[in-house]
Design an enzyme around this catalytic site. Structure first.
Site, short mmCIF file in Angstrom:
data_model
loop_
_atom_site.label_atom_id
_atom_site.label_comp_id
_atom_site.label_asym_id
_atom_site.label_seq_id
_atom_site.Cartn_x
_atom_site.Cartn_y
_atom_site.Cartn_z
N ALA A 64 38.51 30.69 22.83
CA ALA A 64 38.48 31.70 21.78
C ALA A 64 37.53 31.17 20.70
O ALA A 64 37.29 29.96 20.61
CB ALA A 64 39.88 31.90 21.21
N GLY A 109 40.83 29.59 25.79
CA GLY A 109 40.89 30.99 26.19
C GLY A 109 40.06 31.29 27.44
O GLY A 109 40.33 32.27 28.14
N GLU A 112 42.28 30.38 30.24
CA GLU A 112 43.34 31.42 30.27
C GLU A 112 42.82 32.73 30.85
O GLU A 112 43.52 33.42 31.58
CB GLU A 112 43.88 31.62 28.84
CG GLU A 112 44.65 30.40 28.36
CD GLU A 112 44.95 30.43 26.86
OE1 GLU A 112 44.00 30.50 26.07
OE2 GLU A 112 46.14 30.40 26.50
N GLU A 132 43.60 23.04 23.09
CA GLU A 132 44.08 23.61 21.82
C GLU A 132 44.82 22.62 20.94
O GLU A 132 44.71 22.68 19.71
CB GLU A 132 45.00 24.82 22.10
CG GLU A 132 44.27 26.08 22.53
CD GLU A 132 44.07 26.19 24.03
OE1 GLU A 132 44.24 25.17 24.75
OE2 GLU A 132 43.76 27.29 24.50
N1 CO8 Z 1 34.25 28.80 19.45
C1 CO8 Z 1 33.17 28.95 18.65
N2 CO8 Z 1 31.99 28.35 18.89
C2 CO8 Z 1 31.89 27.58 19.99
C3 CO8 Z 1 32.98 27.40 20.87
C4 CO8 Z 1 34.20 28.04 20.56
N3 CO8 Z 1 35.28 27.94 21.35
N4 CO8 Z 1 32.59 26.57 21.85
C5 CO8 Z 1 31.30 26.27 21.61
N5 CO8 Z 1 30.88 26.87 20.48
C6 CO8 Z 1 29.55 26.81 19.87
C7 CO8 Z 1 29.32 25.47 19.17
O1 CO8 Z 1 29.90 25.48 17.89
C8 CO8 Z 1 27.82 25.40 19.15
O2 CO8 Z 1 27.35 26.21 18.10
P1 CO8 Z 1 26.12 25.68 17.18
O3 CO8 Z 1 24.95 25.60 18.12
O4 CO8 Z 1 25.98 26.76 16.15
O5 CO8 Z 1 26.50 24.36 16.64
C9 CO8 Z 1 27.42 26.08 20.46
O6 CO8 Z 1 28.56 26.84 20.88
C10 CO8 Z 1 27.07 25.11 21.56
O7 CO8 Z 1 28.14 24.21 21.68
P2 CO8 Z 1 27.96 22.61 21.62
O8 CO8 Z 1 26.75 22.25 20.84
O9 CO8 Z 1 29.25 22.03 21.18
O10 CO8 Z 1 27.66 22.32 23.15
P3 CO8 Z 1 28.03 20.98 23.95
O11 CO8 Z 1 27.36 21.10 25.29
O12 CO8 Z 1 27.75 19.79 23.14
O13 CO8 Z 1 29.62 21.06 24.17
C11 CO8 Z 1 31.70 22.14 24.69
C12 CO8 Z 1 30.19 22.09 24.93
C13 CO8 Z 1 32.35 20.87 25.28
C14 CO8 Z 1 32.22 23.35 25.41
C15 CO8 Z 1 31.98 22.20 23.17
O14 CO8 Z 1 31.21 23.27 22.63
C16 CO8 Z 1 33.42 22.46 22.83
O15 CO8 Z 1 34.21 21.55 22.87
N6 CO8 Z 1 33.75 23.72 22.49
C17 CO8 Z 1 35.08 24.08 22.07
C18 CO8 Z 1 35.99 24.17 23.25
C19 CO8 Z 1 37.38 24.48 22.79
O16 CO8 Z 1 38.01 23.74 22.06
N7 CO8 Z 1 37.88 25.62 23.27
C20 CO8 Z 1 39.21 26.06 22.93
C21 CO8 Z 1 39.20 26.89 21.70
S1 CO8 Z 1 40.81 27.30 21.18
C22 CO8 Z 1 41.28 28.54 22.21
O17 CO8 Z 1 40.57 28.93 23.10
C23 CO8 Z 1 42.62 29.10 21.97
C24 CO8 Z 1 42.91 30.31 22.83
C25 CO8 Z 1 44.08 31.05 22.31
C26 CO8 Z 1 43.81 31.69 21.00
C27 CO8 Z 1 45.04 32.15 20.33
C28 CO8 Z 1 44.73 32.80 19.00
C29 CO8 Z 1 45.68 32.53 17.96
#
Ligand code: CO8
Length: 258
Positions: A64, A109, A112, A132
């Site tokens: 998400a 997400g 999921e 998460e």
């Molecule tokens: N949300 C928003 N932006 C994101 C997300 C995300 N989940 N994932 C990646 N991005 C963005 C980064 O911020 C980055 O943006 P920018 O270029 O502006 O800095 C861009 O995408 C590229 O990402 P990275 O530079 O981080 O790329 P890497 O190759 O270094 O890393 C990863 C890739 C490992 C996927 C890393 O981006 C990461 O860890 N992302 C987050 C993953 C995460 O934690 N996902 C879970 C989120 S929580 C969730 O999904 C909860 C679901 C239920 C919701 C319930 C609601 C209440």
């Protein structure tokens, strides 16, 4: 028509590609609304299978959208969770099968979303995880519900408590995905499976999906009765008559969905 969805059709198969390249296809409210809208108009008589994938070669869905969630209060958080969970449940209960073509990161997400699909095929670069707890939340789009059902309680707890992502081969080993294929072959393999599904009797496939979903939570007697009813109903279809006649005549029959 959509800002974040690319929709394609190949015969009886529809392909929905989630596209938000700047955030690795992270799910925001807009994307959830667009999926909802797409499902509102989804024609289950025209399409016999839906494929869900992510744009690009790096990410299926990286979760998400954290930037959207960061400032939420408890009520907003619950509402956002409900919204995503409702959309995913619609996919899970879509009358026709849904295949997730997982082409990279399937985190939070994204994992999921993949779990709400009937079948998951992933590329060899895919990574799955529920990170998460590292953000101070729990899986909120039904991950605590579906992960344990798919891979068992112990492994689900390990993945959710540690937040550690696993690679495609490990996802296959624990039963989180049905198959792992080289990335360049992902869509071909998924389409091969979708085509095979689309060639079967559509009403029978739908009935099988409905039974498997509904019977999950029933006790054995209730579940068997549910199957008995659905099995009987198959005999009221033209495709059962046509399919069995063709087998006995050693001829070919194209299923009509009737
Ligand atoms: N949300 C928003 N932006 C994101 C997300 C995300 N989940 N994932 C990646 N991005 C963005 C980064 O911020 C980055 O943006 P920018 O270029 O502006 O800095 C861009 O995408 C590229 O990402 P990275 O530079 O981080 O790329 P890497 O190759 O270094 O890393 C990863 C890739 C490992 C996927 C890393 O981006 C990461 O860890 N992302 C987050 C993953 C995460 O934690 N996902 C879970 C989120 S929580 C969730 O999904 C909860 C679901 C239920 C919701 C319930 C609601 C209440």
């Amino acid at each position: 028509m959509y800002e974040h969805l690319k929709i394609e059709e190949r015969g009886a198969i529809a392909i929905m590609t989630i596209s938000a390249p700047k955030s690795l296809n992270a799910l925001n409210s807009k994307i959830l609304s667009e999926i909802d809208q797409y499902l509102d108009g989804f024609d289950c008589d025209k399409y016999r299978c839906l494929v869900v994938t992510g744009d690009g070669e790096k990410s299926f869905v990286a979760g998400a959208d954290i930037s959207e969630m960061a400032g939420l209060n408890a009520a907003d958080g619950e509402a956002f969770g409900k919204r995503g969970a409702k959309v995913f449940r619609r996919l899970e209960t879509l009358p026709v099968p849904v295949i997730a073509a997982v082409n990279g990161f399937a985190l939070g997400g994204g994992c999921e979303l993949a779990m709400a699909c009937d079948i998951r095929i992933c590329s060899d670069n895919a990574k799955f995880g529920q990170p998460e707890v590292g953000l101070g939340i729990i899986p909120g789009f039904s991950g605590t519900v579906r992960l344990a059902r798919l891979v068992g309680m112990g492994m689900a707890k390990q993945l959710i408590y540690t937040g550690k992502a696993i690679r495609a081969d490990e996802a296959l080993r624990i039963g989180l995905v049905n198959a792992v294929v080289p990335q360049a072959e992902l869509m071909d393999k998924v389409m091969e499976m979708a085509d095979l599904i689309a060639k079967q009797a559509p009403l029978a496939v739908r009935a099988a999906k409905e039974c498997i979903n509904a019977e999950w939570d029933m006790d054995a007697d209730e579940a068997i009765a549910c199957e008995n009813r659905a099995f009987g109903e198959c005999f009221a279809t033209a495709d059962q008559k046509g399919g069995m006649r063709a087998f006995l005549d050693k001829s070919k029959y194209e299923f009509l969905g009737k």
